[in-house]
Scaffold this motif. Sequence first.
Motif, PDB file in Angstrom:
ATOM      1  N   THR A 246      -1.813  -7.332  -1.075  1.00  0.00           N
ATOM      2  CA  THR A 246      -2.472  -6.024  -1.159  1.00  0.00           C
ATOM      3  C   THR A 246      -2.941  -5.487  -2.359  1.00  0.00           C
ATOM      4  N   LEU A 247      -4.133  -4.894  -2.522  1.00  0.00           N
ATOM      5  CA  LEU A 247      -5.227  -4.109  -3.005  1.00  0.00           C
ATOM      6  C   LEU A 247      -5.719  -2.593  -2.972  1.00  0.00           C
ATOM      7  N   ARG A 248      -5.465  -1.662  -4.062  1.00  0.00           N
ATOM      8  CA  ARG A 248      -5.967  -0.165  -4.495  1.00  0.00           C
ATOM      9  C   ARG A 248      -6.989  -0.193  -3.566  1.00  0.00           C
ATOM     10  N   TYR A 249      -6.639   1.055  -3.493  1.00  0.00           N
ATOM     11  CA  TYR A 249      -8.046   1.878  -2.607  1.00  0.00           C
ATOM     12  C   TYR A 249      -9.445   1.135  -3.900  1.00  0.00           C
TER      13      TYR A 249
ATOM     14  N   LEU B  81     -10.376   2.160   6.957  1.00  0.00           N
ATOM     15  CA  LEU B  81      -9.122   2.119   6.591  1.00  0.00           C
ATOM     16  C   LEU B  81      -8.211   2.267   7.497  1.00  0.00           C
ATOM     17  N   ARG B  82      -8.545   4.130   7.305  1.00  0.00           N
ATOM     18  CA  ARG B  82      -7.300   5.054   8.464  1.00  0.00           C
ATOM     19  C   ARG B  82      -7.293   4.148  10.148  1.00  0.00           C
ATOM     20  N   ARG B  83      -8.340   3.546  10.638  1.00  0.00           N
ATOM     21  CA  ARG B  83      -8.168   3.086  11.274  1.00  0.00           C
ATOM     22  C   ARG B  83      -7.998   2.025  11.699  1.00  0.00           C
ATOM     23  N   LEU B  84      -7.497   0.825  10.467  1.00  0.00           N
ATOM     24  CA  LEU B  84      -6.934  -0.081  10.117  1.00  0.00           C
ATOM     25  C   LEU B  84      -5.932   0.894  10.822  1.00  0.00           C
TER      26      LEU B  84
ATOM     27  N   ASP C  36      -4.375   1.146  14.160  1.00  0.00           N
ATOM     28  CA  ASP C  36      -4.330   0.745  15.200  1.00  0.00           C
ATOM     29  C   ASP C  36      -3.212  -0.605  14.164  1.00  0.00           C
ATOM     30  N   GLY C  37      -2.268  -0.064  13.258  1.00  0.00           N
ATOM     31  CA  GLY C  37      -1.673  -1.289  13.262  1.00  0.00           C
ATOM     32  C   GLY C  37      -2.008  -2.316  12.841  1.00  0.00           C
ATOM     33  N   PHE C  38      -3.328  -2.393  12.034  1.00  0.00           N
ATOM     34  CA  PHE C  38      -3.685  -3.433  11.040  1.00  0.00           C
ATOM     35  C   PHE C  38      -4.007  -3.421   9.321  1.00  0.00           C
ATOM     36  N   VAL C  39      -3.103  -3.094   8.987  1.00  0.00           N
ATOM     37  CA  VAL C  39      -2.921  -2.180   7.871  1.00  0.00           C
ATOM     38  C   VAL C  39      -1.834  -0.895   7.260  1.00  0.00           C
ATOM     39  N   THR C  40      -1.036  -1.402   6.461  1.00  0.00           N
ATOM     40  CA  THR C  40       0.173  -0.359   5.781  1.00  0.00           C
ATOM     41  C   THR C  40      -1.002   0.472   4.126  1.00  0.00           C
ATOM     42  N   ARG C  41      -0.111   1.902   4.613  1.00  0.00           N
ATOM     43  CA  ARG C  41      -1.031   2.275   3.488  1.00  0.00           C
ATOM     44  C   ARG C  41       0.623   2.788   2.773  1.00  0.00           C
TER      45      ARG C  41
ATOM     46  N   VAL D 115       1.385  10.006 -10.927  1.00  0.00           N
ATOM     47  CA  VAL D 115       0.223  10.842 -11.141  1.00  0.00           C
ATOM     48  C   VAL D 115      -0.745  10.002 -12.269  1.00  0.00           C
ATOM     49  N   PRO D 116      -2.318   9.909 -11.407  1.00  0.00           N
ATOM     50  CA  PRO D 116      -2.425  10.484 -10.608  1.00  0.00           C
ATOM     51  C   PRO D 116      -1.872   9.631  -8.692  1.00  0.00           C
ATOM     52  N   PRO D 117      -1.900  10.054  -8.709  1.00  0.00           N
ATOM     53  CA  PRO D 117      -1.345   9.209  -6.985  1.00  0.00           C
ATOM     54  C   PRO D 117      -1.518   7.591  -6.572  1.00  0.00           C
ATOM     55  N   ARG D 118      -1.238   6.388  -6.773  1.00  0.00           N
ATOM     56  CA  ARG D 118      -1.436   5.366  -6.593  1.00  0.00           C
ATOM     57  C   ARG D 118      -1.319   4.337  -4.940  1.00  0.00           C
ATOM     58  N   VAL D 119      -2.107   4.081  -4.462  1.00  0.00           N
ATOM     59  CA  VAL D 119      -2.583   3.799  -2.960  1.00  0.00           C
ATOM     60  C   VAL D 119      -2.705   3.036  -2.814  1.00  0.00           C
ATOM     61  N   GLU D 120      -2.304   1.587  -2.429  1.00  0.00           N
ATOM     62  CA  GLU D 120      -2.571   0.352  -2.216  1.00  0.00           C
ATOM     63  C   GLU D 120      -1.886   0.061  -0.646  1.00  0.00           C
ATOM     64  N   TYR D 121      -3.147  -0.808   0.005  1.00  0.00           N
ATOM     65  CA  TYR D 121      -3.469  -1.212   0.939  1.00  0.00           C
ATOM     66  C   TYR D 121      -3.000  -2.481   0.960  1.00  0.00           C
ATOM     67  N   ALA D 122      -1.998  -2.569   2.658  1.00  0.00           N
ATOM     68  CA  ALA D 122      -1.854  -4.362   3.039  1.00  0.00           C
ATOM     69  C   ALA D 122      -2.441  -4.704   4.054  1.00  0.00           C
ATOM     70  N   LEU D 123      -2.185  -5.814   4.498  1.00  0.00           N
ATOM     71  CA  LEU D 123      -2.456  -6.462   6.295  1.00  0.00           C
ATOM     72  C   LEU D 123      -1.268  -6.028   6.770  1.00  0.00           C
ATOM     73  N   THR D 124      -0.491  -5.979   7.955  1.00  0.00           N
ATOM     74  CA  THR D 124       0.278  -5.834   8.855  1.00  0.00           C
ATOM     75  C   THR D 124       0.654  -7.307   9.086  1.00  0.00           C
ATOM     76  N   GLY D 125       1.541  -7.976  10.014  1.00  0.00           N
ATOM     77  CA  GLY D 125       1.411  -9.458  10.565  1.00  0.00           C
ATOM     78  C   GLY D 125       0.420  -9.300  11.772  1.00  0.00           C
ATOM     79  N   LEU D 126       0.479  -7.615  11.830  1.00  0.00           N
ATOM     80  CA  LEU D 126      -1.045  -8.291  13.567  1.00  0.00           C
ATOM     81  C   LEU D 126      -2.542  -8.493  12.407  1.00  0.00           C
ATOM     82  N   GLY D 127      -2.401  -7.665  11.623  1.00  0.00           N
ATOM     83  CA  GLY D 127      -3.938  -7.575  10.435  1.00  0.00           C
ATOM     84  C   GLY D 127      -3.570  -9.486  10.069  1.00  0.00           C
ATOM     85  N   ARG D 128      -3.086 -10.104   9.736  1.00  0.00           N
ATOM     86  CA  ARG D 128      -3.242 -11.407   9.553  1.00  0.00           C
ATOM     87  C   ARG D 128      -3.495 -12.416   9.874  1.00  0.00           C
ATOM     88  N   SER D 129      -3.064 -11.432  11.310  1.00  0.00           N
ATOM     89  CA  SER D 129      -3.166 -12.999  12.910  1.00  0.00           C
ATOM     90  C   SER D 129      -4.824 -12.567  12.772  1.00  0.00           C
TER      91      SER D 129
END
Length: 134
Positions: A44-47, A66-69, A72-77, A83-97
């Motif tokens: 998992t990584l922050r923006y 990132l929005r398109r990923l 399409d179900g490849f990434v979760t946000r 404050v400020p908001p912390r946004v993290e991204y991670a691969l889903t099972g589909l993304g890991r495939s």
Amino acid sequence: MTTVVESSGLPADAYSAKCPTREVLDHIAGKWTILIVDALLEGTLRYTDLSRRIEGVSQKMLTQTLRRLEADGFVTRTVHPTVPPRVEYALTGLGRSLAGPITALRQWTESHINEIERARARPSLSEGLGTVGA
């Protein structure tokens, strides 16, 4: 075994202009998608971490990709209510495939870059003949 596209009932065929696999293939083959997915394989990584890791990507392209990923179900946000908001991204099972093909493509490119650069440095036959295109 051929996959049937549920929305059309037709077989999946990336060579067909009407098949939705063409759009997905175009998306996952993009350089920013490949680099984002490959970076997220580390976890998992922050923006901001993604932005630093992938040199040269603009804020606009990183956000769009990132929005398109995510769509399409490849990434979760995940937005953390700080404050400020912390946004993290991670691969889903589909993304890991995608890990195998994407990592292989990146590694192949890194392994063959010298051959590719030598080929690019050679004058092409079409340059000498004054022709355009193939």
